[in-house]
Design a protein around this motif. Sequence first.
Motif, short mmCIF file in Angstrom:
data_model
loop_
_atom_site.label_atom_id
_atom_site.label_comp_id
_atom_site.label_asym_id
_atom_site.label_seq_id
_atom_site.Cartn_x
_atom_site.Cartn_y
_atom_site.Cartn_z
N GLU A 126 104.78 123.59 134.41
CA GLU A 126 104.61 122.21 133.96
C GLU A 126 104.72 121.33 135.21
O GLU A 126 105.80 121.20 135.79
N ASP B 268 107.84 123.78 123.52
CA ASP B 268 108.55 123.15 124.65
C ASP B 268 110.03 123.53 124.59
O ASP B 268 110.91 122.71 124.82
N HIS C 96 102.39 117.02 125.75
CA HIS C 96 102.97 115.95 124.89
C HIS C 96 102.50 114.54 125.25
O HIS C 96 103.30 113.66 125.55
N HIS D 168 103.21 114.83 132.09
CA HIS D 168 103.43 116.26 132.35
C HIS D 168 102.12 117.02 132.14
O HIS D 168 101.46 116.86 131.12
FE FE Z 1 107.37 117.91 129.52
#
Ligand code: FE
Length: 290
Positions: free
Chosen positions: A62, A250, A193, A78
């Motif tokens: 990430e 996540d 996200h 991200h």
């Molecule tokens: Fe993240």
Amino acid sequence: MRIDLHTHSDASDGTDSPAELIRIAAAAGLDVVALTDHDTTGGWEEAADALPAGMTLIRGTEFSTGILTPSGHRVSVHLLGYLFDPLDAEVVLDHQRLIAERLHRGLAIVDLMAADGIPITRDQVLAFAAGAPVGRPHIGRALVAAGVVSSVNEAFEHYLAGSSGYYVPKVDTDLTAAIRMIAAAGGVSVVAHSRSRSAARVLTVDRLAELADLGLDGIEVDHPDHSASARMELAGVADDLGLIRTGSSDYHGTNKTIRIGAETTAPDQLAQLVDRATGIPVLGPSGILG
Ligand code: FE
Ligand code: AMP
Ligand code: ZN
Ligand code: FE
């Protein structure tokens, strides 16, 4: 087939070792898991060595990226990168820069807290990070250990959020540069996200369309932070733009309450992702990807 494409081990700010994470993924009934620690590939080897027969590992990261707004404000985004060559020089330099940046910025947050009488130290936070790139959850654990808060989540609410007086930003990599970097290293990029936290403000549908033109491969549609309406919107955007749709937990071990495999990706979407990658192979029985 159960597929979770976004998890964190203690190679960044999760609490399970990469080997433990693989065991937990298998116990949760996952067939495919991606390890996507922040700004590092440091957990890949241990995860690969722990992979049981029949399970597939997608190696990823990430990436800490950001967009500069017209008013000169940097907003964090991200970006998940999958199956890129970890020896690519630009990727290696990006990870090195972010790891140094995370250390500098984490210690700056600790210094602000300590100066305000909050009983945590640099050494405690570095001990929680244990050599991993420093993240705010490591500071959160120090705040829990000091009895200042009772959970990492509470630490974020009262001490670690962007709106907190103790917040120090880090200098993230430009989002469009990171998309190009991951593609040049043979990887596949998926914006994480995009409807949580600050990212939603800058990742408008028009912006996502621009990013798709620049080579963005996918959008994380199903994520614990996304409302039902956000998921519907993003699924439509992905279809309109021809982007891969992913779903992921996540997972961060005990730093968050979400369980591994709580959100999943459809097999046909993973097959597209794997098809586009030229950097490194999927590990395990990739035949199940059709
Ligand atoms: Fe993240
Ligand atoms: P950093 O990378 O240092 O900016 O810290 C951000 C990380 O903290 C992200 O990986 C999030 O998953 C994690 N995080 C954000 N909010 C929370 C929360 N409420 N509880 C636990 N972890 C969080
Ligand atoms: Zn994290
Ligand atoms: Fe994450």
